[in-house]
Design an enzyme around this catalytic site. Structure first.
Site, PDB file in Angstrom:
ATOM      1  N   ALA A  13       8.608 128.132  -6.681  1.00 31.91           N
ATOM      2  CA  ALA A  13       8.018 128.349  -8.006  1.00 31.91           C
ATOM      3  C   ALA A  13       8.804 127.701  -9.132  1.00 31.91           C
ATOM      4  O   ALA A  13       8.366 127.727 -10.284  1.00 31.91           O
ATOM      5  CB  ALA A  13       7.888 129.850  -8.271  1.00 31.91           C
ATOM      6  N   LYS A 337      -3.173  94.321   4.564  1.00 40.19           N
ATOM      7  CA  LYS A 337      -3.653  95.625   4.097  1.00 40.19           C
ATOM      8  C   LYS A 337      -4.960  95.922   4.808  1.00 40.19           C
ATOM      9  O   LYS A 337      -5.849  95.075   4.847  1.00 40.19           O
ATOM     10  CB  LYS A 337      -3.845  95.599   2.577  1.00 40.19           C
ATOM     11  CG  LYS A 337      -4.141  96.956   1.935  1.00 40.19           C
ATOM     12  CD  LYS A 337      -5.604  97.311   1.887  1.00 40.19           C
ATOM     13  CE  LYS A 337      -6.390  96.350   1.027  1.00 40.19           C
ATOM     14  NZ  LYS A 337      -7.847  96.732   0.991  1.00 40.19           N
ATOM     15  N   HIS A 349       2.750  82.357   8.047  1.00 39.19           N
ATOM     16  CA  HIS A 349       3.376  81.991   6.778  1.00 39.19           C
ATOM     17  C   HIS A 349       2.452  82.221   5.587  1.00 39.19           C
ATOM     18  O   HIS A 349       1.276  81.897   5.644  1.00 39.19           O
ATOM     19  CB  HIS A 349       3.755  80.492   6.722  1.00 39.19           C
ATOM     20  CG  HIS A 349       4.116  79.875   8.019  1.00 39.19           C
ATOM     21  ND1 HIS A 349       5.372  79.946   8.542  1.00 39.19           N
ATOM     22  CD2 HIS A 349       3.377  79.159   8.909  1.00 39.19           C
ATOM     23  CE1 HIS A 349       5.405  79.305   9.692  1.00 39.19           C
ATOM     24  NE2 HIS A 349       4.211  78.828   9.939  1.00 39.19           N
ATOM     25  N   TYR A 373     -12.031  91.067  -2.391  1.00 39.63           N
ATOM     26  CA  TYR A 373     -12.400  91.900  -3.544  1.00 39.63           C
ATOM     27  C   TYR A 373     -13.187  91.075  -4.553  1.00 39.63           C
ATOM     28  O   TYR A 373     -12.743  90.007  -4.977  1.00 39.63           O
ATOM     29  CB  TYR A 373     -11.123  92.452  -4.185  1.00 39.63           C
ATOM     30  CG  TYR A 373     -11.343  93.422  -5.323  1.00 39.63           C
ATOM     31  CD1 TYR A 373     -12.184  94.521  -5.186  1.00 39.63           C
ATOM     32  CD2 TYR A 373     -10.684  93.238  -6.535  1.00 39.63           C
ATOM     33  CE1 TYR A 373     -12.365  95.416  -6.229  1.00 39.63           C
ATOM     34  CE2 TYR A 373     -10.852  94.131  -7.585  1.00 39.63           C
ATOM     35  CZ  TYR A 373     -11.698  95.217  -7.431  1.00 39.63           C
ATOM     36  OH  TYR A 373     -11.873  96.103  -8.468  1.00 39.63           O
TER      37      TYR A 373
END
Length: 452
Positions: A13, A337, A349, A373
């Protein structure tokens, strides 16, 4: 022998004002895991073991973390901070539910071990009423001293109240305690607040137990194990101790750490046999490393699965959701990713592989980018088994490169490529003979000083 049941109450707490952070103190990480999570992982968690966590008001994030680690955790809120015994009694309902052993621990002591919890319970099995965890302090200043007489705990003496002889004692109170569950509620309820601060101190339980003719004892542990975290400096000290533990455990399991003190591990890192890690490698949470893997210097790996005989780096960054099949290779200055890279595939590379699946044996040339993206959504790139992607290629997702296909260097691929096809997307080469000579001569003439 009948298995004893337990209730562990973890006090979490505290505001942690000295941390100077908006993050609750017990959620600060050590070795990639919140302080609280380390304590909960060490606490007893068998079939007959219960857990209660006492949190402060508006600390829902602490409750969420407790339940993430231990879904069975009961959560109680301490609305006022009136001392450690008051905090324990915030979980009075849990104590009243009954258990053979009541264990009281703190959410900011990440180095405590499951073995220590087990040792703390042993005297209760043998008839003890209360057991305190103690440590031999290098500098006991400020700690409560454990006064032991005839191998029994006689008192916990705070520094301000200690006699000159008691101040010489180096055995100090770690705060962690075990109480016989049959008397726990009665003992806790008998603790008063007749002191300068008007607070209810858990340490008073020792005197109450002794007044009733019951036995209080001490179990000793190493000072490092009971380090409480109140500042960022103490957090760093705990990190150093934990890293030393993790490195030692890894090497004992057969991992070769070329320069151990430069390597950062996470609490949940798992290793196969004959793994080698070179200097200056950072391994974050969620990483498993297969047999024979080699991780070269200056690589950073998080939430990744590495198969057998994989090779990583140097200077590689493997982000969450990456998995490598056996024998796959990630070379220097490569970032991945959410990428599945199958057995034997090579990304050697200067490449970004995101939201992609690379099939077995595929070869990805230097400077390749999966353009995943579009400014709003992520899209996937599929590269088939044995495909060859030439250097400096951009693969604009969503796109599929077929098995065995070749992509010419410098191409921008926006459409699917069939199996075993060649795709080249670039302008025809233009050659102008003698152009360079004429260009240089023109530039030199322009640089001649003007007659004046």
């Amino acid at each position: 022998m009948t298995t004893r049941t337990s209730l562990t109450i973890v006090l979490a707490a505290g505001e942690g004002t000295r941390m100077r952070s908006s993050l609750p103190k017990v959620l600060h990480p050590v070795a990639g895991r919140p302080l609280l999570a380390h304590v909960l992982a060490a606490a007893p968690h068998g079939e007959g073991d219960k857990l209660a966590v006492v949190i402060g008001p508006d600390h829902q994030a602490v409750a969420d973390e407790a339940r993430r680690i231990r879904p069975d955790a009961q959560i109680y809120v301490q609305t006022e901070r009136l001392g450690t015994a008051h905090a324990v009694l915030a979980a009075k309902q849990a104590v009243a539910g009954g258990a053979d052993d009541l264990l009281i621990a703190f959410g900011d002591t990440p180095l405590i071990s499951a073995e220590t919890f087990a040792r703390l319970r042993e005297p209760l099995r043998n008839g003890g009423a209360l057991v305190v965890l103690g440590f031999r302090a290098v500098d006991p200043t400020g700690y409560g001293r454990l006064v032991v007489e005839d191998d029994r705990l006689a008192a916990i003496r705070e520094q301000a109240d200690a006699s000159p002889d008691e101040l010489k004692i180096t055995l100090c109170n770690a705060g962690v305690m075990a109480i016989d569950g049959r008397i726990a509620l009665d003992v806790l309820g008998a603790i008063g607040n007749a002191n300068k601060k008007g607070e209810y101190y858990l340490t008073d339980a020792v005197g109450i137990v002794r007044e009733r003719g019951l036995v209080a004892g001490v179990i000793e542990t190493d000072e490092d194990e009971v380090r409480g975290i109140n500042t960022k400096a103490q957090l760093a000290e705990a990190e150093a101790v934990m890293q030393a533990r993790l490195r030692q455990a890894a090497m004992a399991a057969g991992v070769t750490l070329i320069s151990p003190e430069t390597i950062h591990l996470a609490a949940d890192t798992t290793f196969g046999r004959d793994v080698t890690i070179e200097p200056f490698v950072v391994i974050g949470p969620g990483v498993s490393i297969g047999d024979g893997a080699v991780i070269h210097s200056f690589s950073h790996i998080v939430d990744t699965s590495l198969g057998k005989n994989t090779s990583i780096g140097p200077y590689a960054r493997l982000r969450p959701g990456t998995s490598l099949g056996d024998g796959a290779k990630i070379g220097n200055f490569v970032e991945t990713k959410a990428a599945q890279i199958d057995a034997g595939a090579k990304v050697n590379h200067l490449t970004y592989i995101g939201d992609a699946h690379i099939g077995p044996g595929a070869n990805i040339g230097a400077g390749t980018i999966t353009c995943n993206y579009d400014g709003f959504n992520k899209h996937k790139t599929e590269i088939g088994a044995g495909a060859f992607v030439g250097s400096n290629s951009s693969l604009v997702a969503p796109v599929r490169i077929g098995a065995g296909a070749y992509i010419g260097s410098g191409s921008v691929i926006t459409r699917n490529v069939p199996d075993d096809a060649l795709a080249v997307e670039r302008n025809d080469q233009s050659v102008r003979e003698g152009w360079a000579t004429r260009f240089r001569e023109a530039k030199l003439r322009a640089k001649k000083p003007k007659a004046g």
